[in-house]
Write a protein that holds these residues in place. Structure first.
Motif, PDB file in Angstrom:
ATOM      1  N   SER A  71       0.828  -1.207   0.000  1.00 36.27           N
ATOM      2  CA  SER A  71       0.000   0.000   0.000  1.00 36.27           C
ATOM      3  C   SER A  71       0.862   1.257   0.000  1.00 36.27           C
ATOM      4  O   SER A  71       0.544   2.245  -0.677  1.00 36.27           O
ATOM      5  CB  SER A  71      -0.942   0.007   1.204  1.00 36.27           C
ATOM      6  OG  SER A  71      -1.849  -1.073   1.141  1.00 36.27           O
ATOM      7  N   LEU A  72       1.960   1.242   0.755  1.00 39.09           N
ATOM      8  CA  LEU A  72       2.893   2.368   0.743  1.00 39.09           C
ATOM      9  C   LEU A  72       3.510   2.538  -0.650  1.00 39.09           C
ATOM     10  O   LEU A  72       3.649   3.660  -1.153  1.00 39.09           O
ATOM     11  CB  LEU A  72       3.995   2.155   1.781  1.00 39.09           C
ATOM     12  CG  LEU A  72       3.569   2.210   3.255  1.00 39.09           C
ATOM     13  CD1 LEU A  72       4.726   1.768   4.151  1.00 39.09           C
ATOM     14  CD2 LEU A  72       3.108   3.614   3.631  1.00 39.09           C
ATOM     15  N   LEU A  73       3.855   1.411  -1.268  1.00 37.20           N
ATOM     16  CA  LEU A  73       4.415   1.458  -2.624  1.00 37.20           C
ATOM     17  C   LEU A  73       3.387   2.007  -3.602  1.00 37.20           C
ATOM     18  O   LEU A  73       3.723   2.822  -4.478  1.00 37.20           O
ATOM     19  CB  LEU A  73       4.864   0.062  -3.036  1.00 37.20           C
ATOM     20  CG  LEU A  73       5.553  -0.065  -4.397  1.00 37.20           C
ATOM     21  CD1 LEU A  73       6.844   0.732  -4.427  1.00 37.20           C
ATOM     22  CD2 LEU A  73       5.826  -1.543  -4.716  1.00 37.20           C
ATOM     23  N   ALA A  74       2.130   1.585  -3.457  1.00 36.44           N
ATOM     24  CA  ALA A  74       1.068   2.092  -4.335  1.00 36.44           C
ATOM     25  C   ALA A  74       0.928   3.604  -4.195  1.00 36.44           C
ATOM     26  O   ALA A  74       0.783   4.327  -5.190  1.00 36.44           O
ATOM     27  CB  ALA A  74      -0.257   1.408  -3.998  1.00 36.44           C
ATOM     28  N   GLY A  75       1.001   4.105  -2.956  1.00 38.70           N
ATOM     29  CA  GLY A  75       0.900   5.541  -2.738  1.00 38.70           C
ATOM     30  C   GLY A  75       2.046   6.307  -3.368  1.00 38.70           C
ATOM     31  O   GLY A  75       1.848   7.388  -3.941  1.00 38.70           O
ATOM     32  N   ALA A  76       3.252   5.755  -3.285  1.00 35.07           N
ATOM     33  CA  ALA A  76       4.409   6.410  -3.908  1.00 35.07           C
ATOM     34  C   ALA A  76       4.271   6.425  -5.423  1.00 35.07           C
ATOM     35  O   ALA A  76       4.571   7.431  -6.084  1.00 35.07           O
ATOM     36  CB  ALA A  76       5.690   5.693  -3.498  1.00 35.07           C
ATOM     37  N   PHE A  77       3.798   5.320  -5.990  1.00 36.12           N
ATOM     38  CA  PHE A  77       3.581   5.262  -7.439  1.00 36.12           C
ATOM     39  C   PHE A  77       2.521   6.279  -7.878  1.00 36.12           C
ATOM     40  O   PHE A  77       2.672   6.944  -8.912  1.00 36.12           O
ATOM     41  CB  PHE A  77       3.157   3.861  -7.864  1.00 36.12           C
ATOM     42  CG  PHE A  77       4.294   2.921  -8.143  1.00 36.12           C
ATOM     43  CD1 PHE A  77       5.308   3.274  -9.016  1.00 36.12           C
ATOM     44  CD2 PHE A  77       4.347   1.677  -7.533  1.00 36.12           C
ATOM     45  CE1 PHE A  77       6.358   2.408  -9.290  1.00 36.12           C
ATOM     46  CE2 PHE A  77       5.391   0.794  -7.794  1.00 36.12           C
ATOM     47  CZ  PHE A  77       6.399   1.162  -8.667  1.00 36.12           C
TER      48      PHE A  77
END
Length: 310
Positions: A71-77
Motif C-alpha cells: 500500500s505504501l508502494l502504491a501511494g508512492a507510485f
C-alpha cells in the motif's frame, strides 16, 4: 461476494468501470479549481483522507490504519503518476499527454506476462489493440510530434509507467488486505509526498474562491474516494491485464464530460473511438469458469483467477 466466477467477474468489471468514469471527471474538476496543478493534486488526496478513514474504520477497524509495504508502494507510485501528469500538461499538448498517459495498459500487460507469468489470449491482445485505437481516435488530430515538447512527452510516458506501478501494487495488495485499508494507506502516502512537492513548486496552496474550493472537494470525493476506492474493490475480482483495459474508459469519460459541461462537442471520430474502446473491453473480457474436479493450476494471488485461463 458470490462464489459464482461469472458474477464475481461481472461485479469486479462494474466496479472498475465506475471507478474509471469517476477518475475521468478529474480533468473537469482540475480546470474549475483556482489553484496551481500541484496544489490541486495535493488537495485531491488530502481532502479524501477523512472519508477514507471513516470507510476504513467501519470496514476493518483499527487494523486498517496499519501501513503495509504494498500500500505504501502504491501511494508512492500514485504520487509519481500525478506529479508527472501535471508536468506533462505543462510541458506538452493535452492531447500528447493524454495519448502517452493511456499507454499504461501496455506496461501492465507486459508486467503481467513477463513477471506474473499470466497468459494473455489472442482475444486479450486484440482487445488491447482496439482500446489503444479508440483512445487515439478520442484524442483525434490534436496529437502531434514536436521536438520542443519532448520533455513534456517524456513526462506523459512516465505518467503511464507510474500508473501501471500503482495499478499492479494495488492488485497485489488486494490478495491480503481490504480495499478500504489499501486506499487509505496509499492515499495518505501520496498526500505526504505531494505536500512536499506543492510547498516547493506552488506560490500558494489555498483556493481563492468558494467555487475553487468546491471543485477541490468534488475532485477528492469523486475522483479519489470514488475512483480509487472502486478500483481497489474491483481489482480483487478482475485480472490486472483486463482491468487495465477497463481504465481506457477514463479517457471516454473525460471527453463526455467535456462535451456536456465545457462546451467541447464530441466529433464523429471521437464517438467511433469510444465505440472501439467498448468493443475492445468486450472482446478481451476473461471467460471465467469454475475449476473441474481435480484440475491442476495455480491460483493467482493478485486476481483470484487461475493462471492460464485468460
Amino acid at each position: 461476494m458470490s462464489k459464482n466466477p461469472s458474477f464475481t467477474l461481472a461485479f469486479g468489471t462494474l466496479m472498475l468501470t465506475l471507478g474509471a468514469l469517476a477518475m475521468g471527471a478529474s480533468v473537469l474538476f482540475v480546470r474549475l479549481a483556482d489553484v496551481g496543478p500541484f496544489a490541486s493534486a495535493f488537495w485531491r488526496v488530502a481532502l479524501a483522507l477523512p472519508p477514507l478513514a471513516l470507510w476504513a474504520a467501519l470496514a476493518e477497524g483499527t487494523r486498517a490504519f496499519r501501513p503495509d509495504r504494498l500500500s505504501l508502494l502504491a501511494g508512492a507510485f500514485f504520487a509519481g503518476d500525478l506529479f508527472f501528469w501535471h508536468l506533462a500538461i505543462l510541458g506538452t499538448t493535452v492531447a500528447n499527454a493524454t495519448v502517452l498517459a493511456t499507454t499504461s495498459p501496455l506496461w501492465i500487460t507486459a508486467f503481467a506476462v513477463l513477471v506474473l507469468r499470466q497468459k494473455v489470449s489472442r482475444a486479450g491482445l486484440l482487445g488491447l489493440g482496439l482500446c489503444i485505437a479508440g483512445a487515439l481516435a478520442l484524442v483525434g488530430r490534436s496529437w502531434q510530434f514536436d521536438p520542443q515538447h519532448l520533455p513534456g512527452d517524456a513526462a506523459g510516458l512516465a505518467t503511464a509507467i507510474f500508473f501501471a506501478g500503482y495499478f499492479l501494487a494495488v492488485s497485489r495488495a488486494r490478495a491480503s488486505r481490504g480495499a478500504a485499508a489499501i486506499t487509505l494507506v496509499s492515499t495518505a502516502t501520496t498526500a505526504l509526498i505531494l505536500l512536499a512537492v506543492a510547498l516547493i513548486a506552488e506560490p500558494t496552496l489555498w483556493p481563492a474562491s468558494a467555487g475553487g474550493l468546491a471543485a477541490l472537494v468534488a475532485l477528492a470525493l469523486v475522483s479519489q474516494v470514488g475512483g480509487q476506492g472502486l478500483m481497489a474493490v474491483g481489482l480483487a475480482s478482475v485480472p490486472p491485464a483486463f482491468g487495465a483495459l477497463v481504465f481506457f474508459l477514463e479517457v471516454a469519460s473525460a471527453a463526455a464530460l467535456g462535451a456536456m459541461l465545457l462546451d467541447e462537442p464530441i466529433t464523429g471520430l471521437q464517438a467511433a473511438g469510444g465505440a472501439l474502446i467498448l468493443a475492445g473491453i468486450v472482446v478481451a473480457r476473461p471467460r471465467a469458469r469454475p475449476p473441474r474436479t481435480g484440475e491442476a493450476g495455480k491460483d493467482n494471488s493478485a486476481t483470484g483467477y487461475r493462471e492460464g485461463r485468460h
